[in-house]
Design a protein around this motif. Structure first.
Motif, short mmCIF file in Angstrom:
data_model
loop_
_atom_site.label_atom_id
_atom_site.label_comp_id
_atom_site.label_asym_id
_atom_site.label_seq_id
_atom_site.Cartn_x
_atom_site.Cartn_y
_atom_site.Cartn_z
N ILE A 251 -2.59 6.25 4.35
CA ILE A 251 -1.25 6.26 3.78
C ILE A 251 -1.28 6.52 2.28
O ILE A 251 -0.30 6.31 1.58
CB ILE A 251 -0.56 4.92 4.05
N ALA A 252 -2.43 6.95 1.78
CA ALA A 252 -2.55 7.32 0.37
C ALA A 252 -2.26 6.17 -0.58
O ALA A 252 -1.63 6.36 -1.61
CB ALA A 252 -1.64 8.52 0.05
N CYS A 253 -2.71 4.95 -0.23
CA CYS A 253 -2.49 3.83 -1.16
C CYS A 253 -3.46 3.90 -2.33
O CYS A 253 -3.24 3.28 -3.35
CB CYS A 253 -2.62 2.49 -0.44
N PHE B 220 5.49 8.87 -4.69
CA PHE B 220 4.21 8.96 -3.98
C PHE B 220 3.19 9.88 -4.64
O PHE B 220 2.22 10.28 -4.02
CB PHE B 220 4.41 9.44 -2.53
N PRO C 27 0.80 -1.24 0.00
CA PRO C 27 0.00 0.00 0.00
C PRO C 27 0.82 1.28 0.00
O PRO C 27 0.36 2.30 -0.50
CB PRO C 27 -0.82 -0.11 1.28
N ARG D 57 -0.67 6.70 -8.77
CA ARG D 57 -0.65 5.26 -8.98
C ARG D 57 -0.69 4.97 -10.47
O ARG D 57 -1.32 5.73 -11.22
CB ARG D 57 -1.87 4.63 -8.30
N GLU E 198 -5.22 13.00 -3.63
CA GLU E 198 -3.92 13.41 -4.15
C GLU E 198 -2.90 13.12 -3.08
O GLU E 198 -3.17 13.32 -1.90
CB GLU E 198 -3.93 14.89 -4.53
N SER E 199 -1.74 12.64 -3.50
CA SER E 199 -0.76 12.22 -2.50
C SER E 199 0.57 12.88 -2.76
O SER E 199 0.84 13.37 -3.85
CB SER E 199 -0.60 10.71 -2.56
N ALA F 226 9.15 12.13 5.09
CA ALA F 226 9.38 11.13 4.04
C ALA F 226 8.34 10.02 4.02
O ALA F 226 8.56 8.98 3.43
CB ALA F 226 10.78 10.53 4.14
N THR F 227 7.19 10.22 4.70
CA THR F 227 6.15 9.20 4.63
C THR F 227 5.16 9.56 3.53
O THR F 227 5.07 10.71 3.12
CB THR F 227 5.39 9.06 5.96
N ARG F 228 4.43 8.56 3.12
CA ARG F 228 3.46 8.72 2.04
C ARG F 228 2.15 9.19 2.65
O ARG F 228 1.57 8.49 3.49
CB ARG F 228 3.30 7.37 1.36
N GLU G 165 4.86 13.22 -0.78
CA GLU G 165 5.76 12.83 0.28
C GLU G 165 5.71 13.93 1.34
O GLU G 165 5.87 15.10 1.02
CB GLU G 165 7.17 12.69 -0.28
#
Lengths: 787, 162
Positions: free
Chosen positions: B64-66, A208, A99, A211, B81-82, B88-90, B84
Motif C-alpha cells: 500500500i506504499a506506506c 499519496f 500506513p 512521506r 514511489e507512490s 483512488a487507492t494508495r 493514487e
C-alpha cells in the motif's frame, strides 16, 4: 499580572490568559488538538485536561483562565489519567489506517497516541464510518479519521471570513461538512490542511506522493503577490513536492494563500522549457546555449548598429528577482537603450519619478489601524492575506471603507462602500477629498471644490477623520487604472488632509524591487506602454507572457509580431511566444535560482535555490550576465547573485532587511500633483459601456496559469461578461446568453452573467486569460451584442 | 623445571600427536558436509533469502506504499514511489530493491503492516551483469507469485510467535 504556579514553577502571567498560554510561556507542553493560537477556543477535544488545585475535576487548559495563586499540575497522576482516558475515547472511532494515511509521520494524533495511548484497544463494537466530502480540487477528505476538533470550521469562519464548513448532527453522528453540494472555495482553503491535526483533510495535489520524512525542507519566498510570504518548500530527488508556510508573525502569520501553496505544480509542468531553442526557417530547433547566446548577441548588436540602440526594448516581469531586474536593465542601458520596464499592466505612467509604490508602513501594523480606505482593489483575490489582516482589524473595531468599481464580497464588514464606474473613480475620490477638506477647514483646488458630494463620499471622509490611526491604500485596480496618476494624487492629498498613512498594495512579489533595481525607463527611455505602442525592432522579454500580462494585449501582440528579434527568457514554452519569439532561453523559476524579492513593505527577502535547475535551464541572472559578456559590456563580472544584490543594495553582508529609507511616497509635492493631474482629468465622463477588468487570482502570472489543481478551482473559471440587471436590459441581452464583445479592433465571445455588484454601464470581463486576449485593453469603452 | 618440561614436550612432538588424535577421531565421526547442489541443508521458516512482494488471494497486490520498509532499511536499498491509482487507492508506482546494497537484516519484513514484502527461502540467485541484482516491482511480484505456497506456509508456521 497574576502569580501562578505550574508544575511547581512560579511565574507571572497577564490577566485573562489561559493555563495553556501560561504553560507555553514556561515552555511546558500540554497535549492538545482543538486549541490553536490563532483561532477561538472551542475546548471540545478535552485532550488538554490538567489538574488544578482545589478544583474537583480536571480542567481544560485551553479554556480555563488563570486566577491569582492558581496551582496547576500538568503531568500529575490525575492529569495524565484524564488525558489517557480522553485519548482512548478519541481512538475508539479513529481508523487504524496510518500506513495509507497521508498524515502518517506528521500526525498529532499519532504522536500523542505514542505518549498517551494504550497499546491495545478495549473497544469491541463497530467503529463509526463517515462518508467523504467533496471539498473541491485542493483538499482531499477522509472524514472517518476526523476527531471533530472543529479547527477547520473555526478557520473558515474566523480567518477566511466565510463559514464554508460546519458541524452537522450531534454526538456520535456529528460530522464536519460543507454546505450541501458546495465545495470550499476560499482563497485560503489550503490552510485547513495544515490545521487538521489528523489525516481527515489532506492536500489533493500531494495525495499519496511522498512521506514527510523523505522530504528535504528548504526555505524560500513566494513569487506571487506583494506580500512575499516566506515558504518552506519540500523537495525530493530535485523535485518540488509541496509547499508549506514558514511562520513569520510580521508577514504571513502562520497562513499561506492557495496561490502560494499550490502553484508549485507548475514547476513540474510538462510545459517546462529545458533546452535553448532557435526559430530557424519557421521551425523551432533545440540548440546549445553557446549558439543561442551568440545569436542573441549578434541580433542585438545588428539592431543597435542599423536602427540605433533605441530600437531595442526590455519587458521584464515584476515576478522576476531583484538580481534579474538589475542585470536586465544594466544590459539594456549598456547597449545604449533606456527602454526598460517591468510594469506591464500599468497604463498611466505620468506619475513616474514621484516615489515608489509601496505600502508606506509595515504589514504587521495593518492590524492596529482603526480607519482604512482601500481604493480600487479586488482585495480578497489580489491580496488574500492582507485582506485577512484587515478582516481581523474590522473585528477589533476598525472601519474599512471601499472605493471601487465592483462590489465583490470582501468578507469583511465595510463601513462605507462606493461602487462607481472606473472613469468616475477619480471624481468620487475627489468628493471624499472635498468633504475631508471641508471638515478639516483646509482649502483645496477649485476643480475639487466645485464638485457635488455624495452621501457615501461624506461617510468615507467622516470615517477617515474620526480615527486615530488611518491609512489609505491603492489596490491593483487603481494602479492599473487609466488615470492612475490622478487617483494617486487625490489619495495622497486625502492622506495629507486626514493625516493617514498613504500606500500601495503591491501587485507582485517584486513590484518594489523593480523600482529599487531601477528597471524603469529613464528620461530618455520608453515605458512598457510606449514600447508596445511604438513598436521596436528587438525585444528582450523576461518571464512574462506579454500577450496576457500587458494592459493592451492586442497592441502588445502586434508589436511583438512585427519585431525582427524577440528574445524570451522563460521557464516555460509559452504558446504565444512560439509564434512571435525568435529565441527561447530556458531560465529558472524561483525554486531553481538564488535571488531576492522586495515585498510591498520594503522588506528584502533573499532565498537560495531549493532544487537543481531542470535540464539545461540556467538562472536568469547568469544568462543575462553571460549575455553582457558576449556583448562586451562593462560591469558584467559577478560570480554570485549575492554580488549582484550587493551592487543594487550597496551592502554585501549583512543583508539589509528593509529598504524603506529609499522608498518614498512624498506627500510634500501633493499640491502640484493635484494641480497638474486633477484639474485636467476630473471631467472624463463615461460614454456607453465601460470595461472593468480584474486579473483573476489564478491567471495573474506565468506560474499559476500552469498549476493544474488551481486551474480546476471556481476562481479559475473561464471569463464571462458580467453586468448588472440594468446594464443587461440596456444591452438587450439576458444572463446566460452568448455575446460578442467588441473593444477597439478586438473582440471576444463570452457568456453574459448577472452580477448585482457592478455599477450601471459596467461590463466586467477578467483580463489575463487567453479567451479575452482578443480584447484591446483592460479599460475603456466596450460594446456588447447578442450572438 | 618449566624449561625441562618444555624441552621434552617438543622433543617427543606431544602437541603434534594431540592434534593428530583429533584428526583421527573425526575420521570416524558422521560427516556434516553436504554435496551442494545435489544435497541441501535444512532451512528455518524464518530464513532470510531473496525478497518477494506478495498478493492477496484475489490477485490484488498487498503493498500500500506506506514506505515503512524504505524508512527502516539500514542500507537504503529500497526505493519506492507512490501515487493514487485510478480506483483512488494508495499504490506504488515503483518498488525497487538493490540486492547488492541489501544486508538481509529482515527489517523490511518486520516493518510491513500488510505482509507485502517478505524474505523467501531462495538464496541461490545470481547476476551476470551489473544491474541484474537490481530487482524491480515486477520482478519481486514474480518471485512472490512463484513461491506463494511456501511463503504462506512459512508465515502460518511462524504466526504463533509473532
Amino acid at each position: 499580572m497574576l502569580d501562578i504556579e505550574i508544575d511547581g514553577k512560579a511565574l507571572q502571567v497577564v490577566e485573562g490568559s489561559t493555563i495553556i498560554d501560561a504553560a507555553h510561556q514556561l515552555g511546558t507542553y500540554i497535549p492538545h488538538f482543538c486549541y490553536h493560537k490563532k483561532l477561538s477556543i472551542a475546548a471540545n477535544c478535552r485532550m488538554c485536561l490538567v489538574q488544578v488545585e482545589k478544583a474537583p475535576k480536571p480542567m481544560p487548559a485551553c479554556a480555563t483562565p488563570v486566577t491569582n495563586g492558581m496551582k496547576v499540575q500538568t503531568h500529575s497522576e490525575q492529569a495524565v489519567k484524564a488525558q489517557k482516558g480522553v485519548m482512548e475515547f478519541l481512538l475508539i472511532n479513529h481508523p487504524l489506517d496510518c500506513p495509507i494515511c497521508d498524515q502518517g509521520g506528521e500526525c498529532l494524533l499519532q504522536d500523542l497516541a505514542v505518549g498517551y495511548g494504550a497499546s491495545a484497544s478495549r473497544y469491541q463494537e463497530e467503529k463509526r464510518v463517515v462518508m467523504n466530502k467533496n471539498l473541491g480540487p485542493l483538499v482531499a477528505t477522509d472524514m472517518t479519521r476526523c476527531i471533530n476538533c472543529t479547527r477547520c470550521v473555526r478557520f473558515t469562519q474566523e480567518i477566511a471570513g466565510l463559514m464554508e464548513l460546519g458541524q452537522a448532527y450531534r454526538g456520535e453522528h456529528a460530522e464536519i461538512m460543507s454546505f450541501i453540494g458546495q465545495t470550499v472555495d476560499s482563497e485560503l482553503s489550503g490552510n485547513i490542511i495544515d490545521l487538521c491535526p489528523v489525516g481527515a483533510l489532506t492536500s489533493k495535489p500531494f495525495r499519496f506522493s511522498a512521506r514527510t520524512w523523505e522530504l528535504a525542507r528548504r526555505k524560500s519566498v513566494s513569487p506571487h503577490d506583494g506580500l512575499g510570504s516566506p515558504l518552506i518548500v519540500q523537495t525530493k530527488h530535485d523535485k518540488v513536492m509541496r509547499v508549506l508556510p514558514l511562520e513569520n508573525e510580521e508577514i504571513n502569520e502562520c497562513w499561506l494563500s492557495d496561490k502560494d501553496r499550490f502553484s508549485y505544480e507548475a514547476l513540474n509542468s510538462p510545459e517546462r522549457l529545458t533546452r535553448p531553442m532557435l526559430k530557424h526557417g519557421g521551425q523551432w530547433i533545440e540548440v546549445e546555449w553557446q549558439q543561442a547566446l551568440d545569436y542573441v548577441a549578434h541580433a542585438f548588436k545588428d539592431i543597435a548598429k542599423n536602427h540605433g540602440a533605441a530600437a531595442l526594448g526590455a519587458l521584464l516581469s515584476p515576478h522576476a528577482t531583484l538580481e534579474e531586474l538589475h542585470l536586465g536593465q544594466k544590459l539594456m542601458r549598456g547597449l545604449g537603450s533606456g527602454n526598460v520596464d517591468f510594469r506591464l499592466r500599468q497604463s498611466d505612467f505620468s506619475q513616474d519619478g514621484q516615489g515608489t509604490p509601496w505600502l508606506g508602513m509595515k504589514i504587521a501594523e495593518i492590524g492596529s489601524l482603526d480607519r482604512v480606505l482601500v481604493v480600487g482593489s479586488f482585495l480578497r483575490k489580489d491580496h488574500p492575506l492582507i485582506a485577512q489582516r484587515l478582516r481581523q482589524a474590522v473585528k477589533r473595531g476598525a472601519q474599512v471603507s471601499l472605493v471601487h468599481s465592483a462590489d465583490d464580497d470582501q468578507l469583511l464588514k465595510a463601513h462605507a462602500k462606493a461602487i462607481v464606474l472606473p472613469s468616475q473613480l477619480p471624481q468620487l475620490l475627489a468628493q471624499v477629498v472635498k468633504c475631508a477638506a471641508e471638515l478639516k477647514g483646509v482649502s483645496v483646488d477649485a476643480a475639487i471644490t466645485a464638485l457635488a458630494v455624495s452621501e457615501k463620499a461624506k461617510a468615507i471622509a467622516e470615517s477617515l477623520l474620526s480615527g486615530t490611526r488611518a491609512a489609505i491604500f491603492l489596490g491593483n485596480f487603481a494602479q492599473q487604472h487609466e488615470q492612475a496618476a490622478t487617483l494617486q494624487a487625490l489619495a495622497q492629498l486625502l492622506a495629507k488632509i486626514t493625516g493617514a498613512n498613504f500606500g500601495f498594495l503591491g501587485e507582485a512579489a517584486n513590484s518594489v524591487g523593480g523600482y529599487v533595481a531601477n528597471a524603469l525607463p529613464g528620461a530618455d527611455g520608453l515605458n512598457a506602454g510606449q514600447m508596445l505602442a511604438e513598436p521596436r525592432h528587438g525585444y528582450l522579454i523576461l518571464n512574462a507572457e506579454v500577450e496576457l500580462d500587458s494592459a493592451r494585449p492586442l497592441q502588445a501582440l502586434a508589436a511583438l509580431k512585427q519585431a525582427a528579434t524577440v528574445v524570451l527568457l522563460s521557464p516555460f514554452k509559452l504558446p504565444g511566444a512560439l509564434d512571435y519569439a525568435d529565441v527561447l532561453l530556458p531560465v529558472s523559476p524561483f525554486s531553481e535560482t538564488s535571488g531576492s524579492f522586495i515585498n510591498t513593505e520594503g522588506r528584502v527577502q533573499s532565498f537560495n535555490a531549493v532544487v537543481r535547475p531542470l535540464g539545461e535551464t540556467r538562472p536568469a541572472w547568469k544568462v543575462l550576465r553571460v549575455l553582457g559578456n558576449l556583448l562586451n559590456l562593462p560591469g558584467f563580472d559577478q560570480d554570485s547573485s549575492e554580488q549582484v544584490r550587493a551592487e543594487v543594495l550597496g551592502a554585501a553582508t549583512p543583508t539589509p532587511e528593509f529598504v524603506t529609507d529609499r522608498l518614498a511616497n512624498p506627500l510634500s509635492d501633493v499640491a502640484n500633483n493635484v494641480a497638474n493631474n486633477v484639474a485636467i482629468k476630473l471631467d472624463a465622463g463615461p460614454n456607453g459601456l465601460e470595461r472593468v477588468a480584474d486579473v483573476a487570482i489564478y491567471s495573474a502570472d506565468v506560474l499559476v496559469r500552469r498549476a493544474p489543481s488551481l486551474q480546476k478551482t471556481r476562481d479559475a473559471a473561464s471569463p464571462a461578461a458580467r453586468m448588472n440587471a440594468v446594464t443587461l436590459q440596456q444591452c438587450g441581452v439576458s444572463a446566460g446568453q452568448e455575446l460578442r464583445v467588441r473593444q477597439g479592433e478586438g473582440q471576444a465571445q463570452l457568456f453574459a452573467v448577472l452580477d448585482a455588484g457592478l455599477p450601471d454601464g459596467a461590463v466586467r470581463i477578467a483580463a489575463a486569460h487567453p479567451k479575452v486576449a482578443g480584447l484591446a485593453a483592460m479599460h475603456g469603452a466596450i460594446t456588447v451584442e447578442a450572438l | 623445571m618449566g624449561a625441562l618440561t618444555a624441552f621434552f614436550k617438543s622433543l617427543f612432538l606431544k602437541e603434534l600427536f594431540q592434534g593428530l588424535a583429533v584428526t583421527g577421531r573425526h575420521l570416524f565421526v558422521r560427516k556434516i558436509t553436504v554435496q551442494f547442489p545435489e544435497e541441501k541443508t535444512p532451512q528455518s521458516n524464518r530464513f532470510r533469502g531473496l525478497h518477494a512482494l506478495r498478493r492477496y488471494p484475489n490477485g490484488e497486490e498487498r503493498c500500500i506504499a506506506c514506505k515503512l520498509c524504505e524508512a527502516v532499511c539500514p542500507a537504503m536499498a529500497i526505493t519506492i514511489e507512490s501515487a493514487e491509482r485510478e480506483d483512488a487507492t494508495r499504490r506504488t508506482t515503483r518498488y525497487d530493491i538493490d540486492l547488492i546494497k541489501c544486508i538481509y537484516c529482515g527489517f523490511c519484513e518486520e516493518a510491513c503492516p500488510v505482509d507485502a514484502i517478505v524474505m523467501t527461502r531462495i538464496f541461490e540467485y545470481h547476476g551476470e551483469k551489473p544491474g541484474d541484482l537490481y530487482y524491480t516491482k515486477q520482478m519481486l511480484l514474480a518471485v512472490g507469485d512463484k513461491n506463494e505456497v511456501q511463503i504462506a506456509k512459512d508465515r502460518a508456521q511462524d504466526a504463533p510467535y509473532r
